[in-house]
Structures are given as C-alpha cells and as structure tokens.
Design an enzyme around this catalytic site. Sequence first.
Site, PDB file in Angstrom:
ATOM      1  N   GLU A   1       0.893  -1.178   0.000  1.00  0.00           N
ATOM      2  CA  GLU A   1       0.000   0.000   0.000  1.00  0.00           C
ATOM      3  C   GLU A   1       0.919   1.211   0.000  1.00  0.00           C
ATOM      4  O   GLU A   1       1.541   1.521   1.016  1.00  0.00           O
ATOM      5  CB  GLU A   1      -0.894  -0.008   1.247  1.00  0.00           C
ATOM      6  CG  GLU A   1      -1.804  -1.225   1.371  1.00  0.00           C
ATOM      7  CD  GLU A   1      -2.903  -1.277   0.320  1.00  0.00           C
ATOM      8  OE1 GLU A   1      -3.233  -0.219  -0.259  1.00  0.00           O
ATOM      9  OE2 GLU A   1      -3.418  -2.365   0.058  1.00  0.00           O
TER      10      GLU A   1
ATOM     11  N   CYS B   1      -1.448   9.339   2.355  1.00  0.00           N
ATOM     12  CA  CYS B   1      -1.282   8.775   1.015  1.00  0.00           C
ATOM     13  C   CYS B   1      -2.404   9.287   0.128  1.00  0.00           C
ATOM     14  O   CYS B   1      -2.256   9.408  -1.081  1.00  0.00           O
ATOM     15  CB  CYS B   1      -1.301   7.256   1.092  1.00  0.00           C
ATOM     16  SG  CYS B   1      -2.744   6.623   1.954  1.00  0.00           S
TER      17      CYS B   1
HETATM   18  P1  NAD Z   1       8.833   4.601   4.438  1.00  0.00           P
HETATM   19  O1  NAD Z   1       8.689   3.757   3.228  1.00  0.00           O
HETATM   20  O2  NAD Z   1      10.079   5.361   4.609  1.00  0.00           O
HETATM   21  O3  NAD Z   1       8.691   3.698   5.766  1.00  0.00           O
HETATM   22  C1  NAD Z   1       7.546   2.955   6.072  1.00  0.00           C
HETATM   23  C2  NAD Z   1       7.936   1.763   6.924  1.00  0.00           C
HETATM   24  O4  NAD Z   1       8.736   0.882   6.132  1.00  0.00           O
HETATM   25  C3  NAD Z   1       8.796   2.105   8.147  1.00  0.00           C
HETATM   26  O5  NAD Z   1       8.417   1.270   9.218  1.00  0.00           O
HETATM   27  C4  NAD Z   1      10.210   1.759   7.689  1.00  0.00           C
HETATM   28  O6  NAD Z   1      11.052   1.420   8.753  1.00  0.00           O
HETATM   29  C5  NAD Z   1       9.953   0.554   6.800  1.00  0.00           C
HETATM   30  N1  NAD Z   1      10.947   0.309   5.744  1.00  0.00           N
HETATM   31  C6  NAD Z   1      11.583   1.235   4.993  1.00  0.00           C
HETATM   32  N2  NAD Z   1      12.415   0.616   4.134  1.00  0.00           N
HETATM   33  C7  NAD Z   1      12.292  -0.712   4.328  1.00  0.00           C
HETATM   34  C8  NAD Z   1      12.896  -1.876   3.737  1.00  0.00           C
HETATM   35  N3  NAD Z   1      13.805  -1.784   2.771  1.00  0.00           N
HETATM   36  N4  NAD Z   1      12.519  -3.089   4.192  1.00  0.00           N
HETATM   37  C9  NAD Z   1      11.591  -3.206   5.158  1.00  0.00           C
HETATM   38  N5  NAD Z   1      11.007  -2.154   5.766  1.00  0.00           N
HETATM   39  C10 NAD Z   1      11.353  -0.922   5.349  1.00  0.00           C
HETATM   40  O7  NAD Z   1       7.554   5.528   4.462  1.00  0.00           O
HETATM   41  P2  NAD Z   1       7.237   6.757   5.442  1.00  0.00           P
HETATM   42  O8  NAD Z   1       7.931   7.964   4.954  1.00  0.00           O
HETATM   43  O9  NAD Z   1       7.427   6.325   6.839  1.00  0.00           O
HETATM   44  O10 NAD Z   1       5.663   6.918   5.186  1.00  0.00           O
HETATM   45  C11 NAD Z   1       5.131   7.713   4.191  1.00  0.00           C
HETATM   46  C12 NAD Z   1       4.704   6.908   2.987  1.00  0.00           C
HETATM   47  O11 NAD Z   1       3.686   5.980   3.329  1.00  0.00           O
HETATM   48  C13 NAD Z   1       4.084   7.798   1.914  1.00  0.00           C
HETATM   49  O12 NAD Z   1       4.614   7.433   0.670  1.00  0.00           O
HETATM   50  C14 NAD Z   1       2.609   7.462   1.992  1.00  0.00           C
HETATM   51  O13 NAD Z   1       1.893   7.691   0.809  1.00  0.00           O
HETATM   52  C15 NAD Z   1       2.650   6.022   2.361  1.00  0.00           C
HETATM   53  N6  NAD Z   1       1.357   5.596   2.927  1.00  0.00           N
HETATM   54  C16 NAD Z   1       0.552   4.796   2.163  1.00  0.00           C
HETATM   55  C17 NAD Z   1      -0.705   4.412   2.636  1.00  0.00           C
HETATM   56  C18 NAD Z   1      -1.606   3.532   1.798  1.00  0.00           C
HETATM   57  O14 NAD Z   1      -2.517   2.946   2.347  1.00  0.00           O
HETATM   58  N7  NAD Z   1      -1.408   3.446   0.496  1.00  0.00           N
HETATM   59  C19 NAD Z   1      -1.118   4.821   3.908  1.00  0.00           C
HETATM   60  C20 NAD Z   1      -0.267   5.621   4.672  1.00  0.00           C
HETATM   61  C21 NAD Z   1       0.980   6.013   4.162  1.00  0.00           C
END
Ligand code: NAD
Length: 491
Positions: free
Chosen positions: A255, A289
Amino acid sequence: MTSYPKRIKKINNWINGKTKITPNPKWVEKYDPHSGKLMSVFIRSQEAQINQAVLSAQKEFSHWSNLTSISRGQILMKVVQEMKSQKRLLSQCVSKETGKKFTDAMGEVNAAIMQGEYFASEGMRFHGRSINSMVPEKTSFTIRQPHGVAALIVPANTPIANIAWKVFPALICGNTAILKSSEDAPAIANLFAKLAHKAGLPSGVLNVIHGYGSEAGDFLVNHQAVKVISFTGSTDSGRTIAKNAARRLARLSLELGGKNPFIVCNDADLDKAVHWATLSAFSNSGQRCAAGSRIIVFKSIYKKFKDKFVSKTKTLKLGVDQSSDLGPVINSRQLKNILDIINNAKAMNGKVLCGGKRSSAKGLKNGYYIRPTIIEGLSNSHEINQIEIFGPVATLIMADDLHHALEIANDTNFGLTAAIHTSNIDNALWFSKRVRSGVANVNCGTYGSEPHMPFGGFGLSGNGTREPGIEALDVYSELKNISFLTKDLNI
Ligand code: NAD
C-alpha cells in the site's frame, strides 16, 4: 555508547508477551515534531532480535491458527474493548509522537477501534464457497487458511490506524505477526501490543520490533519463516521490499504513495469545494497517502476558486492545541525535503500563493512546522506535480473542461484516490469510472475510506491488493479447494 537522561524514554522490542531487553543495545533517537527536542530512543534491532521475534511468532502459530476463527474473533473483540477503555492513553501517545492535536489523535484511535470491531466480527463470517462439480457425487468447497508468520510494516502518518489496519485482519485469519514499528512512532506500537496482551491476546501472537527499515525491516522481509509481508509506506521502499520478497515468492501486499487529483468543475458548489480541497490538501499536514495534492480547476471558475482557496488556507492555524488546524510534519528530514521541493518549484517560476516557508511563529519555530502552501503556474508534467510530497503543499492546475481535467488527473504514475466536485451526476459518474485510481469520491475529499471499504491503488500506488475491507482476507489467507468423491448409493 551514548547515555541518555532518565526522562528520555527507552523503547525496547516486545517479544513473546514481554518487553525484551537487549544486551549492549544500540539506540535510535526519536524527536518531538512539535518542539524538535529528543523525546525517546528505541532499539536498533539487528538480525538476532528479528530472529527472536520470528521464533516467538512461529512457536505460537500452531496454537493460534488451530483456534476457531470465532474464538480468535472473541479474543480480538476483547482487545477492542481494552482499546476503548484506554482511548485517552492511546490518543495521548499518538498525539505526542506525531505532533497532531489530541482530538485528531482520538479520531484516529476511534477509526482503529472500528477496524478492530469489523475484523473481530469477521471471525463469524470466515466463509468459504461451496462449488458445484461436473463429477457426480463430488462435493467441493473452499476454506481459508493462514499463511503462517506475517510481517506487518507500517508508517507513522496515522500510526494507530495503520497498525489496526494490518494487525486485526492478519490475526483473524490465524496468522501470528511481527509488527515493525515506524522510526517516527515506536511507542504507540508497544502500547498497542501491551494492551492487546493485557486483554488476553496470547503471548507470541503479536510481537513488535523497532529499528531502521533498511536494517530491521530488511532482515524481517528476508526471513525465510516470514510467509506474508504487508507493507504500507513509500513507493521507493515498496520497490525494495518487492524485490526482496520476489526472491522467495513470499506473499506481498503493498500500500504505497499517491499523487491524488481533486477536480473542481464549473458547476461545483465552490464553498464546499474549497472546504474539501483544504481538508484534502492540509489536514494531517498533508501527510496522507490520499492527500489531494493536485487541485485541478476549470478555467471559467479558476480565479474565483483560487481566491477563496488561498484566503481560506491563510486562516489555517498551525500548532498542537485544540484550536489549531494542522500540526508539524513528522521529522526534520521530511521538513527539509518539502522545503527543497518548494524551492525547486519557485526556481522553475512556480508562484507561491501562500505559505512556502517554515513557520517562524513563537512556540513553533523549533518544531517541524511548514505553513500550508499553494503553488500555481507549473504544468502537470513538472516534478512537483509528479512526485509525492507528503506535506502541506498543493498545486493549482487549470483545465479547459472535463475531458482535459481527466487527462491531467490520469497523467501520473500513481493512482490511489481522486475527488471531483460537480453538481452534474452524469459528469461525476463519467469521471469516476474513467479516473485511474482505486478510490473515486464525489463532492467530498480525496480521503475518507472506512474499515469495511477496500483501499488500494493503480500503478505506483500498490501491487493490486486491497486493504482493509473484506478483500484484506485475500491478503492474509490462502484459499484451499477441498473435494470429496462419495459413493453413489444407487437408492
Ligand atoms: P517509508 O517507506 O520510509 O517507511 C515505512 C515503513 O517501512 C517504516 O516502518 C520503515 O522502517 C519501513 N521500511 C523502509 N524501508 C524498508 C525496507 N527496505 N525493508 C523493510 N522495511 C522498510 O515511508 P514513510 O515515509 O514512513 O511513510 C510515508 C509513505 O507511506 C508515503 O509514501 C505514503 O503515501 C505512504 N502511505 C501509504 C498508505 C496507503 O494505504 N497506500 C497509507 C499511509 C501512508
């Protein structure tokens, strides 16, 4: 090793129903988005800690998955009751870690509770299908089975809702889970797990690990015993996770981000459109998002809408107190990213109609506050209209008519949500059917999905799965078809 004063909370992993103390720990610092001060440190988990969590989840899997789905649902309903009785505590924790005002945090806790209620009661409807066979006396039906150990990886924008969104459907299906907290909201993940345990969730069913995504998250995604990975976060991280999961074909739900269009037609109720555009673009400081970040307005009403939208935006109050409209962004890295994007837009002759800067107001200037920003004059192909900003920044784009508005709306690699404001039902439906997004809303915001509605997107917004809604069961369970060939009794 850095030593921290007593007032700095130390957050450890939660494994097998207990706080797990790590010998010689490395810590990661978490800063208060409102004040910019250090507020807590959390454990920087390495492979050994991930192995502990996976082992705990593996050990409990047989017991948890063998309970009937109704029994699992009854236990999860007790977790929901506990959340209800600890609403204030949960909301305070969300508010503190994210810098959003208390009532917004409470709204999020309420959404998480509804999510829990929906999936806990799904235990009574964990249906399969009965299927006719072409073979006489053959009876066929499907059942759902859990995958095993689930990795649930979440961001911090709406942390308790994100956690509930994954934990409840994963557990009702019979999986045991490891929740990887966001670096920006570690405490709420532990608080949730502790409350769940207190309510009667058996040890080992839900474990929580903290650390960097590129370390702890990476170890988790690559662990052989993790059978399903559900990730919510940025498209870049989603890509890395997809590559890793593909090596062993682990089940995966992504997501991801959005670049959501908000269309204002010439026959829209302009005050209502301004109200929803403001909420879509700036509520939660644009950290959704589903944020409406491209405001596409018909030429004939462009100036009128722009004036109203800008003057409304100028009235928005930054802060964490109850009278404020939007809080800070989550961390200093995001603050810098967003300011860089705004400055690039200015350098390309984008016109900043309001905001465009960090807040210098008393009491806010050390926090990660950005004044709500509207920019015009850049085409849809410009970087600012193609990348996800995840902050309080919206652009205005002019459209000639509905066809043109649709063309602009669909000119993106994302495809999460969209909204259209019009009083013409034919136009609303025509647009909603053609816009390339997983959600299309008429005369409201680009956000606002509910626990029983499927959510997910096209293109860079995900990999085609839908969470939550009933469709989340397809993420967290495998379908099995069972057939019996019985004797023809010839009577
Ligand atoms: P991010 O991708 O930096 O991190 C999200 C999570 O993923 C964190 O817990 C992080 O530690 C983990 N993570 C990062 N890299 C990883 C890897 N290589 N392997 C495993 N885990 C990893 O995102 P963010 O900046 O924390 O959040 C914002 C993003 O989330 C925005 O792009 C937003 O659109 C998205 N988002 C999407 C939805 C949806 O339902 N589509 C909902 C909320 C937020």
